[in-house]
Design an enzyme around this catalytic site. Sequence first.
Site, short mmCIF file in Angstrom:
data_model
loop_
_atom_site.label_atom_id
_atom_site.label_comp_id
_atom_site.label_asym_id
_atom_site.label_seq_id
_atom_site.Cartn_x
_atom_site.Cartn_y
_atom_site.Cartn_z
N GLU A 1 0.86 -1.18 0.00
CA GLU A 1 0.00 0.00 0.00
C GLU A 1 0.89 1.23 0.00
OE1 GLU A 1 -2.94 0.77 3.26
OE2 GLU A 1 -2.21 -1.18 3.93
N ASP B 1 -5.89 7.37 11.02
CA ASP B 1 -4.54 6.96 11.38
C ASP B 1 -4.13 7.42 12.77
OD1 ASP B 1 -3.38 5.44 9.17
OD2 ASP B 1 -3.84 7.23 7.98
#
Lengths: 408, 253
Positions: free
Chosen positions: B47, B58
Amino acid sequence: MMNRGYYGKFGGAFIPEILFSTIEELVEGFLDARNSPGFWKKYTDIMSTYSCRPTPLTFAENLTKHFGGARIYIKREDLNHTGAHKLNNVMGQGLLVKRMGKTRVIAETGAGQHGVATATMAAKFGFRCTIYMGETDIARQRPNVFWMERLGAEVIPVKDGTRILKDAINEAFRDWVTNMDDTHYVLGTACGPHPFPEMVSYFQSIIGKEAQRQIVEREGKLPARVYACVGGGSNALGIFSGFLNDPVQLVGVEAGGKGLDTSRHASRLASKDASIGVAQGYKTYFLQDEDGQMKETQSVAAGLDYVGVSPILASLREEGRVRFEAASDREVLKALTLTVKKEGLIPALESAHAFAQAFKEAPDLSAEDIIVINQSGRGDKDIFTIADAYADPDWQEFIKKKAKDYRA
Amino acid sequence: MLESYLRERLKKKDILLMTHIVLGYPSFDDSFRIIETMVKAGVDLMELQIPFSDPIADGPVILRANQRALESGATVQGCFDLAEKATRAFDIPFLIMSYCNIPYRYGTKRFVSSMATRNLRGAIIPDLPPEEGQEYLNDMKEFDLAPILIISPTTTIERMKSLDNFARGFVYCIARKGVTGETTNFSDDLGVYLSQCREATSLPLALGFGIKEKADIDFLKGKAEIAVIGSQTIRTMEKKGIDSVGNFIRSLG
Ligand SMILES: Cc1ncc(COP(=O)(O)O)c(C=O)c1O
């Protein structure tokens, strides 16, 4: 599948999958409360016994004389308990949290007003409470941090990103995706994913309902214009909601910071600097660069220092229903000074933006015209910022002495 | 097609490894070296995150990597250039990971076609649920790219099944509530959750959030097809430098 929470092309719910069921639950909880016959009454009862609702509508006789134009009225949201309109939203969401059976609340805060309001509600209802606040905002609104902590809230400084309101919202979301089982996120303005814009506006509509009734009672007619400052947009949507279907000009005033010709402002709808984007769970106008990275914003008022704006306001601008203007830091301090001297009222720096714009326009209106300014909050919290702006030597002396005492 | 590559690869390995990096952190040159190190250490797919100023899903490690990358001048164009360099140099599949505003500002269709031109194989956009992403999903289909959708422990079985209608390539199951980078408890509950995911989709399952060591990956064998490592490689790089990332990845196999 359905797209919900759209106002024209703005709004929506751009949320990570982990929050999907929490948001569903909140939508259901909110609709269920709103449709339940006793709920609004319960809300207004608590607002009239715990806070000062209905808040007065004050005729500003001296300012009216001073400008020699429109008759100026001021809606006194500063007289709410904790000193700002923020309590309207917070108490409403608090009642919802009780209905949903959650036991902890979290919130972001910029000016600290929403944080203090949330901590107050949590103290009253017996919820645990965590407040996220950008480091920069903590520095400019330290007294509010003191009170949040006294009220039993944990205040977590946000040190990432631009370290202001937007970053505090990100951190609150990060907490929420971890703790949603027992935690409700009390978002402080009419932004974020559906149902927040709708829900926050719903609770804030109490301002507009009262103001509409009060002005008609007093003057027997509607105002020509209504002014409100716009951070995320909750106090503006609150007062505007009472006049949306009437022939009344609605004016939203954003933070012009150092001026719209500099990049140091927080004006999304009045400047040409913003563009449509998606962040913090919703689609609206953001101050962003070509790649879609959010920019730093600037305003003397922490509560207006925000990159996005309510999708409902973005849509009302597109429809031409609300006009948007910006007031610069300098204009705001001037308006604040005048209001304190002439009326003995101390608007918050945020609210003073609405005053500044109204003062620009009042002289050109006739004595037949009425204008209403929403005083969203009181300015005591801004004592450090305002004292700095005046460079008040006695105050500086006092602070120096205080610092010396602590060092001793 | 991404799924057939994965199936082919799974004939030789019990579980595949997907790693994640933030493009431009600490610099584009370093990003390329990290990719090279990871590919040589045997990762099966990667990714590549295009940094965003407000990455709400995140945790602190990846959040700061996003910020540092932007501070050192990473642009979307720079990220695409680097991604292209990677797909030319290495023959594992590369996916783009980013937040919704990045493709939205670039123009969704233009973004998707740019991925296709650069031989990227799919994308993960955590804040774009299918309800909001019809245009994106259509474009991905048109260019034959895999939109990787996310399932979480709070997703109902009915919703898992409906997500499966839009997913291609594989399904990304997040191991727990919270954001990236925190500790995950590799317990029976996780096994139950993964078997529910398995019922809802016939696509390969990737599991991510909190994988740190070999024991975690061993636990997942037979329960998921792909183990995803995110924050832990960034931590390793920050503490011990780029070269140690290779050793770390080899220690997982
Ligand atoms: C007194 C006051 N007015 C206005 C605002 C701006 O928020 P909104 O636009 O949601 O009313 C704030 C925010 O902190 C505030 O404290």
